[in-house]
Scaffold this active site. Structure first.
Site, mmCIF file in Angstrom:
data_model
loop_
_atom_site.group_PDB
_atom_site.id
_atom_site.type_symbol
_atom_site.label_atom_id
_atom_site.label_comp_id
_atom_site.label_asym_id
_atom_site.label_seq_id
_atom_site.Cartn_x
_atom_site.Cartn_y
_atom_site.Cartn_z
ATOM 1 N N LYS A 1 0.873 -1.173 0.000
ATOM 2 C CA LYS A 1 0.000 0.000 0.000
ATOM 3 C C LYS A 1 0.906 1.218 0.000
ATOM 4 C CE LYS A 1 -4.504 1.052 0.806
ATOM 5 N NZ LYS A 1 -5.745 0.340 0.480
ATOM 6 N N GLY B 1 -25.021 2.837 4.878
ATOM 7 C CA GLY B 1 -24.188 3.479 3.863
ATOM 8 C C GLY B 1 -24.638 3.096 2.471
ATOM 9 N N GLY C 1 -23.610 4.237 -0.439
ATOM 10 C CA GLY C 1 -22.642 4.832 -1.364
ATOM 11 C C GLY C 1 -22.486 3.925 -2.577
ATOM 12 N N LYS C 2 -21.289 3.958 -3.155
ATOM 13 C CA LYS C 2 -21.073 3.189 -4.391
ATOM 14 C C LYS C 2 -21.358 1.708 -4.165
ATOM 15 C CE LYS C 2 -16.833 4.880 -4.969
ATOM 16 N NZ LYS C 2 -16.808 5.945 -3.942
#
Ligand SMILES: NC(=O)c1ccc[n+]([C@@H]2O[C@H](COP(=O)([O-])OP(=O)(O)OC[C@H]3O[C@@H](n4cnc5c(N)ncnc54)[C@H](O)[C@@H]3O)[C@@H](O)[C@H]2O)c1
Length: 360
Positions: free
Chosen positions: A83, A183, A185-186
Site C-alpha cells: 500500500k 451506507g 454509497g457506491k
C-alpha cells in the site's frame, strides 16, 4: 490481521520493505509499504491524505499494506500485500507533476509493487501515474482498466453474505431476511440491488440526503431509518456496514440484533477482542477483508488484461472462501476473524515457500 495495533516500527511488524519518496518541487511526500511478496508482486492502493504527522502516515501505510497481504492471499490472487500513502491534502497539492513523480518511484521498484486507487485517489489519477510506470491498476476503461471497482466489491459482499446465510439458516439466500445496509454509497447501492433481487427486505440509512433520495426513487420498497444507531437496534437479521470503519464497537455490538454481520466497510472491528464479543453473543461476523475483496480482484485482473466476466467469476468464489472460513472457525473453535487470518497465513507460508525450489 483482524485488527492492528498501529505501530510505526516496520521491523516489529515484519514488513519486507518500506520506501520513503520525496520530490520537493512538486511537493510529493510518499511512503510505499511492502508487507509481503511471498505470493507475488505487492498490490494495494494509494491513499492521498492530510496526515497530521509523518508518524501517522507511516503507521497507516504499515497497517494497510499488511492488510492487503491477507486480503490478496484469501482472494486467491498471486499477489502480495502493499500500500502507499501520499502525505498531504489532495485538494491543495495534487498535480500532474506530483502524480508523475510518484509514478516514477513506483516504477523504480521494478514491479515489486503495483498501485491502485484508494481514499483520495481516483481512476483519472491512475491514468496520470501510468504515464510513468507500468505497475499501476485501477485505470479508466479507455485505458484498458477495470473502471469502478465497487461493482464487484458489492457482488463479493453479496456472495459472502449468502455463505453466512447458509451457515446460520441452512440455505444460501437472503430471501425473506431483513438486511440492514448502513451506507448507500457506491457499494451499498449495488448491494441493495442484489439483495432485493434475491428477495430480501432492505432497511437502510445514510447521512447523505442524496443517497436517501436515491433509495426513495430507485427502490421505494427500501425502509429508511434515521441513523446507524436506529438501524443496529432494529429488528434485522443481517447487518451490512458499508460506510466507514469501526462499525463494530462497544456501542453497537451489545445492542445489535442481527445474527450475521457482512459488509463492505474496511476495518469494521473497532478494537482487538471485539470479534470475541460478537462470537459470544452468537453473532456471525464474516471478516471484512474476505468479503470486500471483489474490488481488488477487479483491479488485479487488469494485470492480465481486464476481462469483466473472468473477474466476476473470481469474485463469485468469495462464497466458497467465506464458507471455508466459517467451517474452519467451527472446527478450530475460534471466531471467523481468527480462522481467516490463519488461512491467509497458511497460504502465504505454503505457496510462498515454493519459491525456494530453484529454477535456474
Ligand atoms: N469501493 C470499493 O471498491 C471498496 C472496496 C473495498 C472496501 N470498500 C469499503 O466499503 C465502504 C464503502 O465504500 P464506497 O466505495 O461505497 O464508499 P462511498 O463513499 O461511495 O459510500 C459511503 C457511504 O456511506 C455514507 N456514510 C458515511 N458515514 C455514514 C454514517 N455515519 N452513517 C451512514 N452512512 C454514512 C456516505 O454518505 C456514503 O454514501 C468503505 O469503507 C470502503 O473503504 C470499498
Amino acid at each position: 490481521m483482524g485488527v492492528f495495533a498501529s505501530t510505526d516500527d516496520p521491523v516489529s511488524t515484519g514488513h519486507e520493505q518500506v520506501v520513503f519518496c520525496q520530490d520537493k518541487q512538486s511537493g510529493l511526500k510518499a511512503i510505499i509499504g511492502i508487507y509481503s511478496t511471498a505470493l507475488g508482486p505487492a498490490l494495494g492502493g494509494t491513499r492521498f491524505y492530510p496526515y497530521a504527522s509523518e508518524a501517522e502516515a507511516l503507521a497507516d501505510v504499515l497497517d494497510l499494506s499488511r492488510g492487503m497481504a491477507y486480503k490478496n492471499a484469501l482472494a486467491n490472487l498471486d499477489l502480495g500485500g502493499g500500500k502507499a500513502v501520499i502525505w498531504g491534502d489532495p485538494e491543495q497539492i495534487k498535480s500532474e507533476a506530483l502524480l508523475r513523480a510518484y509514478g516514477r518511484f513506483v516504477e523504480s521498484l521494478n514491479g515489486r509493487y503495483y498501485t491502485a486507487c484508494d481514499v483520495g485517489t481516483y481512476v483519472a489519477d491512475m491514468d496520470v501515474v501510468a504515464r510513468e510506470t507500468r505497475y499501476v491498476t485501477g485505470r479508466s476503461v479507455e485505458h484498458g482498466g477495470a473502471g469502478d471497482s465497487s461493482i464487484l466489491t458489492a457482488w463479493g459482499v453479496f456472495q459472502g453474505m449468502r455463505a453466512a446465510a447458509e451457515h446460520v439458516w441452512g440455505s444460501p439466500t437472503l430471501a425473506g431476511r431483513r438486511v440492514g445496509v448502513a451506507g448507500l454509497g457506491k457499494v451499498g447501492k449495488y448491494l441493495t440491488a442484489h439483495l432485493l433481487d434475491d428477495g430480501a427486505e432492505v432497511v437502510a440509512t445514510d447521512v447523505n440526503p442524496r443517497a436517501r433520495e436515491w433509495a426513495r426513487t430507485t427502490h421505494p420498497q427500501v425502509t429508511l431509518v434515521d441513523d446507524t444507531e436506529a438501524l443496529v437496534a432494529s429488528d434485522i437479521d443481517v447487518y451490512a456496514p458499508c460506510a466507514l470503519g469501526g462499525a463494530l464497537n462497544d456501542d453497537t455490538v451489545p445492542v445489535l440484533r442481527a445474527k450475521v454481520v457482512t459488509g463492505a466497510a474496511n476495518n469494521q472491528l473497532a478494537h482487538p477482542g471485539i470479534e470475541k464479543v460478537l462470537a459470544d453473543r452468537g453473532i456471525l461476523y464474516t471478516p471484512d477483508y474476505v468479503v470486500n475483496a471483489g474490488g481488488v480482484i477487479q483491479v488485479a485482473d487488469e494485470i492480465e488484461g481486464f476481462n469483466f466476466d473472468r473477474a466476476k467469476l473470481r469474485a463469485t468464489r468469495i462464497f466458497d472462501t467465506t464458507r471455508q472460513i466459517l467451517r474452519l472457525a467451527d472446527d478450530e473453535g475460534v471466531p471467523p476473524a481468527v480462522a481467516a487470518d490463519r488461512l491467509a497465513e497458511r497460504r502465504m507460508a505454503e505457496v510462498g515457500r515454493l519459491r525456494t525450489i530453484h529454477l535456474r
